[in-house]
Design an enzyme around this catalytic site. Structure first.
Site: not given
Length: 386
Positions: A177, A181, A253, A283, A304, A352, A354
């Protein structure tokens, strides 16, 4: 379930899954009661104004809406104003700041080169470990895909902190995932629709739930004792909790948040990752940057730290390790054998998801329930291959 009368349906959970299904069933004339254990709706997407700064805070971590599903995009715009937002992430590693996802600028910065796209492709191919056949885990996938230098700089430390595991214990599929680039494009997502609600996610979920056929009960758990009072249940809570953890607990988690307050601008961006292993947190998010159409003198950030979820913790990410698959299979088989209940959402299907996928699957599940009612057939308990 029968089509000769309005049904009484219980929905456990007032996040997107539960709200979308509740609305669809209520619009079809059914009586819906939504149970929510928290004192607010919208689940982990919950947003609220910080009373000191008036910054719109994503209370359970940043959520950026992105989708290519036109039905879902039209649906969320029905209930709120979506403001364009192009999510960009930075990362601090080895004392320097880089762009994420790894792109042409990241590569040139790290290796101190000035490569063009084709040159970079050839360079990374040379860095890759060609001795690895079929990768058995995350680390082997990374080494085969990008080589050791990129892997150790941007993935090794962050992955260990995020999952609490050595990358050799994490499935190779996780890395698929995270593509490289070979351009300077630094937008985190590629979907045509990328946005954040002007008034926050909670306002959108409240609007979805605002229907005379829906009753919302906050700070109220939906228990086994409640089920007899309803014709059907929609469960968006943890899959194993429905079965009282009879086969053991599925792993998640969770996140701990440490608040940072300041005047002015703290990060200069919405999200800064920290890839070095010796930095304990993963982060920092500066929430006023998620609403660039607003201006605030003060700022509020959250640092976090990821850890294994225990009883009473808010579950965020299903772990889905290989050794858990046997237990998960038992729960999925048990779920499919259930009647008068539909399992939905990230927790209810242990995947998971979105936000756009959550909404799309909720719409599919609601349509499936209504179809079964209309044709007087059993309602499937799972509308997805979890």
């Amino acid at each position: 379930m029968t089509r000769t009368r309005a049904l009484r349906v219980a929905v456990a959970g007032a996040g997107f899954s539960g709200a979308v299904i509740a609305r669809r069933l209520a619009e079809a004339g059914h009586d819906v009661v939504v149970f929510e254990t928290r004192d607010h709706v919208a689940g982990n997407c919950h947003t609220e104004r910080d009373p000191e700064t008036q910054v719109m805070v994503h209370r359970y971590g940043p959520h950026i809406f992105h989708t290519g599903d036109e039905r879902v995009w039209a649906y969320v715009n029905r209930f709120g104003t979506m403001m364009p937002f192009n999510h960009r992430v930075r990362t601090t590693v080895e004392g320097r700041v880089y762009l994420l996802p790894v792109n042409l600028l990241t590569i040139n910065q790290l290796f101190e080169t000035t490569l063009g796209p084709d040159e970079a492709k050839a360079f990374i191919a040379d860095q890759a470990d060609s001795s690895i056949g079929e990768p058995r885990n995350f680390e082997e996938q990374a080494l085969k895909f990008m080589g050791r230098r990129l892997y150790e700089a941007f993935f090794l430390g962050y992955t260990r902190k995020q999952w609490g595991l050595a990358p050799t214990e994490i499935p190779a599929s996780v890395l698929k995932r995270l593509p490289l680039r070979f351009s300077y494009e630094d937008s985190y997502f590629h979907h045509p629709h990328q946005a954040i609600p002007r008034d926050g996610y909670t306002a959108i979920v409240e609007a979805i739930l605002d229907h005379p056929g829906i009753t919302v009960q906050l700070s109220t758990a939906y228990t086994a004792a409640d089920r007899a009072g309803f014709d059907h249940s929609v469960w968006s809570g943890p899959l194993d909790a429905w079965f009282d953890h009879r086969y053991g607990r599925l792993g998640y988690r969770t996140l701990d948040f440490e608040e940072i307050r300041a005047v002015g601008d703290h990060l200069g961006c919405a999200v800064m990752n920290y890839g070095d292993l010796e930095v304990p947190y993963t982060r920092i998010a500066e929430h006023k940057h998620f609403a660039p159409w607003e201006e605030h003198e003060g700022t509020v950030c959250f640092r976090e730290t990821s850890r294994l979820a225990g009883e009473g913790d808010t579950p965020y990410y299903p772990i889905r390790l290989a050794e858990d698959k046997g237990v998960l299979r038992q729960y999925l088989d048990a779920a499919r054998a259930e009647t008068r209940v539909t399992f939905v959402g990230r927790l209810g299907t242990y995947r998971y998801l979105d936000m756009d996928v959550t909404i799309a699957e909720a719409l599919t599940a609601a349509d499936g329930i209504l179809h079964a009612v209309e044709h007087d057939t059993p309602v499937p308990s799972l509308f997805v291959d979890a």
